[in-house]
Design an enzyme around this catalytic site. Structure first.
Site, PDB file in Angstrom:
ATOM      1  N   GLY A  34      -4.609   6.427   9.950  1.00 51.48           N
ATOM      2  CA  GLY A  34      -5.433   7.583   9.634  1.00 51.48           C
ATOM      3  C   GLY A  34      -5.792   7.674   8.158  1.00 51.48           C
ATOM      4  N   HIS A  40     -11.619   1.348   6.546  1.00 46.00           N
ATOM      5  CA  HIS A  40     -11.360   1.510   7.984  1.00 46.00           C
ATOM      6  C   HIS A  40     -12.681   1.476   8.761  1.00 46.00           C
ATOM      7  CE1 HIS A  40      -7.687   3.796   6.499  1.00 46.00           C
ATOM      8  NE2 HIS A  40      -7.164   2.863   7.253  1.00 46.00           N
ATOM      9  N   GLU A 151      -7.890  -7.509   5.463  1.00 50.96           N
ATOM     10  CA  GLU A 151      -7.215  -8.559   4.683  1.00 50.96           C
ATOM     11  C   GLU A 151      -6.499  -7.998   3.463  1.00 50.96           C
ATOM     12  OE1 GLU A 151     -10.082 -11.584   3.716  1.00 50.96           O
ATOM     13  OE2 GLU A 151      -9.759 -12.626   5.614  1.00 50.96           O
ATOM     14  N   LYS A 152      -6.745  -6.731   3.130  1.00 48.03           N
ATOM     15  CA  LYS A 152      -6.024  -6.163   1.976  1.00 48.03           C
ATOM     16  C   LYS A 152      -4.522  -6.257   2.212  1.00 48.03           C
ATOM     17  CE  LYS A 152      -4.359  -2.556   0.818  1.00 48.03           C
ATOM     18  NZ  LYS A 152      -3.782  -1.283   0.801  1.00 48.03           N
ATOM     19  N   GLN A 156       0.783  -8.538   6.142  1.00 50.76           N
ATOM     20  CA  GLN A 156       0.801  -7.854   7.448  1.00 50.76           C
ATOM     21  C   GLN A 156      -0.089  -8.591   8.457  1.00 50.76           C
ATOM     22  OE1 GLN A 156       0.432  -3.445   8.133  1.00 50.76           O
ATOM     23  NE2 GLN A 156      -1.707  -3.919   8.458  1.00 50.76           N
ATOM     24  N   SER A 189      -5.559   4.163   1.567  1.00 50.87           N
ATOM     25  CA  SER A 189      -5.272   5.601   1.700  1.00 50.87           C
ATOM     26  C   SER A 189      -4.389   6.079   0.551  1.00 50.87           C
ATOM     27  CB  SER A 189      -4.560   5.866   3.030  1.00 50.87           C
ATOM     28  OG  SER A 189      -5.333   5.352   4.078  1.00 50.87           O
TER      29      SER A 189
HETATM   30  O1  PAF Z   1      -2.207  -1.158   8.184  1.00 50.04           O
HETATM   31  C1  PAF Z   1      -1.873  -0.127   8.789  1.00 50.04           C
HETATM   32  O2  PAF Z   1      -2.550   0.906   8.723  1.00 50.04           O
HETATM   33  C2  PAF Z   1      -0.587  -0.121   9.601  1.00 50.04           C
HETATM   34  O3  PAF Z   1       0.392  -0.915   8.999  1.00 50.04           O
HETATM   35  C3  PAF Z   1      -0.787  -0.503  11.068  1.00 50.04           C
HETATM   36  C4  PAF Z   1      -1.301  -1.924  11.217  1.00 50.04           C
HETATM   37  C5  PAF Z   1      -1.768   0.465  11.714  1.00 50.04           C
HETATM   38  C6  PAF Z   1       0.542  -0.415  11.818  1.00 50.04           C
HETATM   39  O4  PAF Z   1       1.094   0.862  11.734  1.00 50.04           O
END
Ligand code: PAF
Length: 281
Positions: A34, A40, A151-152, A156, A189
């Site tokens: 969010g 996003h 990609e930021k 992850q 965010s």
């Molecule tokens: O990058 C994010 O916003 C979070 O790490 C994700 C991938 C939604 C998992 O909670």
């Protein structure tokens, strides 16, 4: 504007997606926490080009925050987020409560060895297991054709690619290039937490990464260039500088510049932890 369906339970989500599937429609998933910003929305737009239906999720996932991290202060703006999703014609928002994702007795953790270690993994113990667990659940709940991530958060992204591959989840994981402010700062965010003074310093992370990439590209020794980058960040006011390193773009092992590589950095500005990365061209 769209008729955005807002669903809170896994059974509602599955029923809706099953109906779309029976109708022959493909599905893209964009997981988020969010406080939606332009980066996003770039994921949502890319998702729209790849599937008939776009599902966004908003879930501030408690298991990816350590006890001393910013779970309580993480920005939550559901009403504004919903307006943005409606404006962009997103089909469905899945915004479950924590109990829906982690019911009493929940006892399973997904850990992707290797790519979760080092870099942010050294400074945020347990973070990538929290991410891997929730993303695995969201993928299995929605069973999308494609799922998109920025990609930021490069480490992850590699963790998520790893879990989809290793657990045979039939989804295509797509990384979308980092969206930047006009001055180069990667959108996040957490940028909302910076003071106006910190905000003027923050773009130097991207500038420093670019300088280090140029130095390596021009033949400078990798460790010398990275050390100079860390010093430049410290001189600019970042403290502590957690890392600035060259890594293999896929395995995230220390990089050999004959293969595709990324330069990745993490550093604090006041109470805000910033991360960024760029490819070595
Ligand atoms: O990058 C994010 O916003 C979070 O790490 C994700 C991938 C939604 C998992 O909670």
């Amino acid at each position: 504007m769209s008729d955005l369906a807002i669903l809170r339970t896994i059974s509602q989500l599955r029923a809706t997606i099953t109906a779309w599937r029976q109708d022959g429609q493909s599905v893209a998933l964009v997981p988020t926490m969010g406080a939606l910003h332009d980066a996003h929305m770039a994921l949502m737009r890319e998702a729209r080009t790849r599937a008939d239906r776009v599902v966004a999720t908003i879930f501030v996932n408690p298991t990816q925050f350590a006890a001393d991290e910013d779970l309580d202060t993480y920005p939550r703006r559901e009403a504004t987020d919903i307006a943005k999703l409606q404006e962009d014609g997103i089909d469905l928002l899945f915004a479950p409560d924590a109990d829906e994702i982690y019911p009493p007795g929940f006892a399973t953790t997904v850990t992707v060895a290797g790519v979760s270690e080092g870099l942010c993994g050294d400074y945020r113990p347990g973070h990538f297991s929290g991410v891997a667990t929730v993303v695995t659940k969201l993928l299995l709940q929605a069973l999308p054709d494609v799922a998109l991530f920025g990609e930021k958060d490069y480490q992850q992204l590699q963790v998520i690619r790893g879990l989809a591959r290793d657990l045979d989840i039939p989804v295509s994981i797509v990384g979308v290039p980092t969206v930047r402010e006009a001055d180069g700062l990667a959108m996040s965010s957490r940028n909302l937490h910076m003071s106006s003074h910190e905000r003027t310093i923050a773009p130097q992370m991207y500038q420093t990464l670019t300088t280090v990439a140029e130095r390596i590209h021009n033949g400078d020794d990798v460790e010398t260039a990275c050390a100079a980058g860390r010093e430049a960040l410290t001189a600019a006011g970042f403290a502590p500088v957690e890392y600035l390193e060259l890594r293999d773009a896929q395995s995230l092992a220390p990089g050999d510049i004959t293969d595709p590589c990324r330069i990745l950095a993490a550093a604090w500005l006041g109470d805000t932890r910033l991360i960024d990365n760029i490819p070595l061209i």
